[in-house]
Design a protein around this motif. Structure first.
Motif, mmCIF file in Angstrom:
data_model
loop_
_atom_site.group_PDB
_atom_site.id
_atom_site.type_symbol
_atom_site.label_atom_id
_atom_site.label_comp_id
_atom_site.label_asym_id
_atom_site.label_seq_id
_atom_site.Cartn_x
_atom_site.Cartn_y
_atom_site.Cartn_z
ATOM 1 N N TRP A 12 0.703 -1.418 0.173
ATOM 2 C CA TRP A 12 0.009 0.076 -0.587
ATOM 3 C C TRP A 12 0.689 1.366 0.100
ATOM 4 O O TRP A 12 1.342 1.368 0.630
ATOM 5 N N LEU A 13 0.626 2.318 -1.040
ATOM 6 C CA LEU A 13 1.454 3.316 -1.394
ATOM 7 C C LEU A 13 0.792 4.356 -0.468
ATOM 8 O O LEU A 13 -0.252 5.138 -1.497
ATOM 9 N N GLU A 14 0.569 4.848 0.674
ATOM 10 C CA GLU A 14 0.345 6.750 1.048
ATOM 11 C C GLU A 14 1.117 7.314 0.840
ATOM 12 O O GLU A 14 0.633 8.287 1.101
ATOM 13 N N ASP A 15 2.003 7.391 0.950
ATOM 14 C CA ASP A 15 2.604 8.035 -0.237
ATOM 15 C C ASP A 15 2.033 8.590 -1.172
ATOM 16 O O ASP A 15 2.755 8.177 -1.832
ATOM 17 N N GLU B 45 -8.276 11.764 -1.961
ATOM 18 C CA GLU B 45 -7.365 13.147 -2.414
ATOM 19 C C GLU B 45 -7.487 14.266 -1.094
ATOM 20 O O GLU B 45 -6.415 14.497 -0.899
ATOM 21 N N ALA B 46 -8.501 14.425 -0.337
ATOM 22 C CA ALA B 46 -8.419 15.456 0.620
ATOM 23 C C ALA B 46 -7.835 14.578 2.288
ATOM 24 O O ALA B 46 -7.312 15.437 3.116
ATOM 25 N N PHE B 47 -8.087 12.869 2.541
ATOM 26 C CA PHE B 47 -7.990 12.514 3.095
ATOM 27 C C PHE B 47 -6.583 10.877 2.686
ATOM 28 O O PHE B 47 -7.092 10.356 2.694
ATOM 29 N N PRO B 48 -5.547 11.402 2.275
ATOM 30 C CA PRO B 48 -4.461 10.415 1.406
ATOM 31 C C PRO B 48 -4.554 9.076 2.164
ATOM 32 O O PRO B 48 -4.282 8.360 1.965
ATOM 33 N N GLY C 266 4.421 11.262 -2.911
ATOM 34 C CA GLY C 266 5.436 11.157 -3.626
ATOM 35 C C GLY C 266 5.902 9.635 -4.236
ATOM 36 O O GLY C 266 6.305 9.605 -5.115
ATOM 37 N N LEU C 267 6.036 8.744 -3.258
ATOM 38 C CA LEU C 267 6.505 7.513 -3.386
ATOM 39 C C LEU C 267 5.595 6.739 -4.858
ATOM 40 O O LEU C 267 5.731 6.257 -5.212
ATOM 41 N N ARG C 268 4.384 7.479 -4.864
ATOM 42 C CA ARG C 268 3.242 6.672 -6.129
ATOM 43 C C ARG C 268 4.148 7.795 -7.178
ATOM 44 O O ARG C 268 4.538 7.133 -8.188
ATOM 45 N N GLU C 269 4.583 9.043 -7.119
ATOM 46 C CA GLU C 269 5.323 9.128 -8.521
ATOM 47 C C GLU C 269 5.893 8.229 -8.971
ATOM 48 O O GLU C 269 5.941 8.460 -9.642
ATOM 49 N N ASP C 270 7.333 8.529 -7.672
ATOM 50 C CA ASP C 270 8.280 7.848 -7.677
ATOM 51 C C ASP C 270 8.414 6.414 -8.674
ATOM 52 O O ASP C 270 8.402 5.896 -9.859
ATOM 53 N N THR C 271 6.825 5.409 -7.912
ATOM 54 C CA THR C 271 6.865 4.024 -8.797
ATOM 55 C C THR C 271 6.266 4.191 -9.990
ATOM 56 O O THR C 271 6.586 3.073 -11.065
ATOM 57 N N PHE C 272 5.095 4.689 -9.838
ATOM 58 C CA PHE C 272 4.858 4.797 -11.699
ATOM 59 C C PHE C 272 4.647 6.021 -12.590
ATOM 60 O O PHE C 272 3.609 5.885 -13.243
ATOM 61 N N GLY C 273 6.176 6.991 -12.441
ATOM 62 C CA GLY C 273 6.464 7.813 -13.431
ATOM 63 C C GLY C 273 5.944 7.494 -14.314
ATOM 64 O O GLY C 273 5.387 8.222 -14.648
ATOM 65 N N ARG C 274 6.536 6.973 -14.512
ATOM 66 C CA ARG C 274 6.211 6.287 -16.846
ATOM 67 C C ARG C 274 5.481 5.100 -17.196
ATOM 68 O O ARG C 274 5.289 4.568 -17.726
ATOM 69 N N ALA C 275 4.799 5.603 -15.808
ATOM 70 C CA ALA C 275 3.504 4.055 -15.915
ATOM 71 C C ALA C 275 2.414 3.920 -15.543
ATOM 72 O O ALA C 275 1.533 3.839 -14.693
ATOM 73 N N PRO C 276 1.791 5.201 -16.600
ATOM 74 C CA PRO C 276 0.036 5.411 -15.565
ATOM 75 C C PRO C 276 -0.738 4.704 -15.998
ATOM 76 O O PRO C 276 -2.036 5.023 -15.356
ATOM 77 N N ARG C 277 -1.019 3.395 -16.971
ATOM 78 C CA ARG C 277 -1.936 2.790 -17.034
ATOM 79 C C ARG C 277 -1.914 1.790 -15.227
ATOM 80 O O ARG C 277 -2.988 1.337 -14.210
ATOM 81 N N GLN C 278 -0.312 1.393 -15.115
ATOM 82 C CA GLN C 278 -0.103 0.847 -13.894
ATOM 83 C C GLN C 278 -0.773 1.493 -12.877
ATOM 84 O O GLN C 278 -0.832 0.563 -11.639
ATOM 85 N N ARG C 279 -0.823 2.581 -12.846
ATOM 86 C CA ARG C 279 -1.061 3.616 -11.492
ATOM 87 C C ARG C 279 -2.502 3.312 -11.211
ATOM 88 O O ARG C 279 -3.399 3.629 -10.029
#
Length: 819
Positions: A188-191, A587-590, A193-206
């Protein structure tokens, strides 16, 4: 003994029974028989001896399918009442009352009993040899086709009488343990910024990750890929990153078999509960047939009253009982409570069960092996041999009304069935239907009250947030810093309330009685709105699947990119649904754990139980949903209930709109403040002065009922009069309108002159003018006399024949809605 006629009710939409001949003993009423009908064979039920008259073309029944009647006498009597009152074919009522397997001729099998037959006629020999060569039971329908002999029932009857073959109806077999492929979140990616790093080049995976996250962390792989439009490689990419796991999970057919029975909670009845129980026991001992209306505020302990009175009925009196609940979502929690006290005596009957599970439960109840039936609407037909009580929980709920033929109201059927069996009937609610409240006022029902919450708790304070003021503030740009977190969906007060609960590790329930992401899509250039091709309503946008969906006929279209009318790409996605609220809340309570509960997320067999189980275990912080989360749920850590928009439904062109709004607000408000932590309710609305909203603020049912009954005096609507909605439909708009006019004229010519016994209103186009490709017109018949209304409707049904191509007429007596 010569052949004698019997009357048979068939499950077809024809208002008559059919006469057949039987050459053996007359089957008992309620016995299933297989009969020829046109060029088919159908299962029907014997409903009495027939009259041959002068007819010489009567056909013989093919076979008697029951050793003992599948419809007990009391259920047959009830079915006759339903057919008469709701003007429904008796065979259709019986099919509704019984498991579907009992009206399915495809489950009939033939097997050999004796392999030394002696002399046989040529056709008998051909049938016998086919069974002998097969060496196993054969389905009769398949056997008849393979032999090419036409009807083989005379031969079956002959061989059965001589005990050479055995005919039996076989229920669906329990399948072996089944598994399904599921994809489950492993990390579970609650941060953000960590989501951006993980899925930066894979929008469909995100997108796939977030879709899985929004569905609670797991989903069946096939539907997940299809609904989201994801390829298998997208999920494989998530597997490689360690984000998800794809695995086999067992499909549980009946979760109550594997759930360990909990010990019953020990509670001493309060003074209020003791008083109610004394009154109910007095009614039970007096063998009274008057129903009891139990008006108890939310959290007042109505369930404990139900359990204690059923102990008297089942454990002490040795009789059976039925407990009706309005929603499938309430069934697991209700079943768990009743199983704690009554153990394996409890059987479950509702639509989420498979055909085999329903049939098994039905047989166990029919035999007396189980004596307490718990379920939704259709459980009112449970075959309890010695019925002692019927409990109707949340008796006000609209889901007790069947929306298709036969259009019965389960609450009213429960009252009639209890009276026929001299059984106790208890209707319970914090917000009773005005029909039941009026009956209590007129002493037709006995009114019992639980005015206080158990444990000295108080009803939660309710605050109203004026959406008009919020929108003005948003438009003017003032105070935006606090409201930004909710993007105009959540007020600053609601955002602060949720934030404080999350900080204290308490739970929140959010209600919006509208699913989907956007209610409609509109072109900003020309104003075009995307509408269903088959229904006169706008299509709802579902963001997860990227499709537009009709919530009535299930028509789907892909998300539009440009306007089909003017070609503009300036499209507006308008309105608000639970899917969009979920995104705003996330979005309000990530860091909050969110679960959405609506029709889209609970289509799986036990999805209701899974979501509520996670919420009950504290694995979910915010439960968001439609009306299915508004009633019957008891979670002590819920300290805030937020209503996103109380206006949904209040402006519908329906005389019950205000009543439904009050009930929904009151019921959802009752989900909080049930524990020592207390609770609060925040209602967002643009009509804070509406009397239904103001009464909900004060938890004041009696004030609401008095005002609403006054509103229904002119024109008179139920419960001050009886109502029937006659709906005419056709693929042709002109033919629907024409037949509605002809039907109304036929009735108008027969209305009593110079009296107020009957009033006709209309005809007019139905509020939803087109549905499932059919144009709809309707008119209302209103009368203070239910008997007079019934006579007129029956006269119309028997004396008027609709004209036109595929014109259908539906009579909805005591309608729950006029849409």
């Amino acid at each position: 003994m010569g052949a004698r006629p019997v009357e048979v009710a068939l499950p077809i939409p024809i208002h008559s029974t059919f006469t057949y001949l039987t050459d053996g003993p007359l089957p008992e009423d309620g016995t299933r028989v297989l009969v020829p009908f046109r060029r088919q064979e159908r299962v029907g039920w014997v409903v009495g001896p027939g009259e041959a008259g002068k007819r010489t073309d009567l056909r013989p029944i093919h076979d008697v399918l029951d050793g003992e009647p599948s419809v007990p006498p009391d259920l047959l009597q009830l079915a006759r009442w339903i057919a008469d009152y709701y003007l429904a074919p008796l065979g259709m009522v019986l099919r509704t009352a019984l498991p579907s397997v009992l009206s399915d001729s495809s489950r009939d099998y033939l097997s050999l009993q004796d392999q030394s037959p002696g002399p046989l006629k040529p056709r008998e020999k051909k049938l016998f040899e086919a069974l002998l060569n097969e060496g196993r039971p054969r389905r009769i329908g398949t056997l008849r086709k393979s032999l090419g002999m036409g009807s083989i029932w005379p031969e079956i009857r002959s061989l059965t009488v001589r005990k050479l073959v055995r005919h039996e109806t076989v229920p669906p077999r329990d399948p072996p343990i089944r598994t399904r492929r599921i994809v489950r979140l492993e990390t579970w990616l609650e941060d953000l910024g960590l989501r951006e790093d993980t899925f930066g080049r894979a929008p469909r995976q995100r997108e796939a990750y977030e879709a899985l996250e929004s569905s609670g962390g797991s989903a069946e792989l096939g539907p997940f890929l299809r609904q989201g439009g994801f390829s298998r490689s997208v999920v494989s990419g998530l597997e490689e990153k360690g984000m998800v796991v794809v695995e086999d999970a067992e499909v549980i057919r009946d979760p109550f078999k594997t759930h360990q029975r909990t010990d019953p909670e020990r509670h001493s009845p309060t003074e209020d509960q003791s008083s109610v129980l004394s009154a109910l026991r007095e009614m039970l001992e007096a063998d009274t047939v008057m129903p009891a209306l139990l008006h108890g505020v939310t959290g007042s302990g109505k369930t404990l009253v139900y359990i204690e009175i059923l102990k008297d009925v089942v454990q002490k009196g040795g009789r059976g009982a039925i407990v009706l609940v309005p929603e499938i979502s309430l069934t697991p929690q209700t079943v768990a409570r009743f199983r704690a006290h009554f153990g394996d005596q409890v059987a479950v009957l509702h639509s989420a069960l498979s055909v085999g599970e329903r049939f098994d439960a039905w047989r166990q109840l029919r035999s007396g092996e189980k004596r307490v039936a718990v379920g939704a609407r259709s459980a009112v037909f449970a075959p309890i041999p010695n019925l002692g009580a019927i409990i109707v929980d949340e008796e006000h709920d609209g889901s007790y009304k069947q929306s298709e033929g036969p259009r019965y109201q389960a609450r009213d059927v429960a009252i009639v069935r209890a009276r026929m069996n001299r059984a106790l009937c208890v209707l319970g609610s914090a917000t009773p239907s005005l029909e039941s409240w009026r009956n209590a006022q007129k002493s037709k029902f006995r009114l019992l009250s639980l005015p206080r919450r158990v444990g000295g708790g108080t009803l939660p304070p309710v605050r109203v947030i004026d959406l008009k003021a919020l929108w003005r503030t948003e438009k003017g740009g003032r105070g935006r810093s606090k409201a930004d977190a909710g993007r105009g969906v959540l007020s600053a007060e609601l955002v602060d309330g949720i934030r404080s609960r999350l900080r204290r590790e308490e739970q929140v329930i959010l209600l919006l009685n509208r699913r989907g992401y956007s209610n409609f899509v509109q072109c900003r250039e020309c104003g075009e709105v995307w509408r269903c091709l088959r229904c006169s309503i706008s299509l709802t946008f579902h963001r997860l699947t990227g499709r537009l969906l009709c919530h009535h006929c299930r028509h789907e279209e892909p998300q539009p990119k440009t306007c089909s009318r003017c070609g503009s790409d300036d499209l507006s996605f308008r309105g608000l649904g639970t899917e969009q609220v979920e995104r705003v809340v996330a979005e309000a309570f990530p860091k909050a754990r969110i679960a959405r509960m609506d029709v889209d997320t609970t289509s799986g067999k036990w999805a209701h139980q899974e979501i509520l189980g996670r919420f009950g275990r504290g694995e979910v912080d915010i439960l968001l949903g439609t009306q299915m989360i508004a009633k019957g749920l008891d979670f002590p850590r819920v300290t805030l209930v937020g209503v996103i928009n109380a206006d949904v439904g209040i402006h519908l062109p329906d005389f019950r709109a205000s009543e439904r709004t009050f009930q929904l607000l009151s019921q959802v408000a009752g989900r909080t403040g049930r524990g020592k932590l207390g609770g609060e309710v925040l209602i967002q609305t643009s009509i804070p002065g509406h009397f239904a909203v103001k009464a909900a603020l004060d938890h004041d049912f009696e004030t609401f009922a008095t005002r609403e009954l006054k509103e229904r005096e002119t024109p008179r609507y139920p419960p001050l009069s009886r109502l029937a909605n006659v709906l005419v439909s056709s693929p042709s708009a002109d033919e629907a309108a024409g037949e509605a006019e002809r039907s109304a004229a036929w009735i108008r010519a027969r209305l009593p002159k110079g009296t107020s016994e009957m009033e006709l209103v209309g005809p007019a186009p139905a509020p939803i003018e087109k549905l499932h490709g059919r144009w709809r017109w309707h008119f209302l018949l209103r009368s203070p006399s239910p008997a007079a209304l019934g006579r007129m409707l029956r006269s119309y049904l028997e004396g008027h024949r609709p004209k036109g191509r595929d014109v259908r007429v539906v009579i909805d007596r005591d309608p729950a809605a006029l849409l």
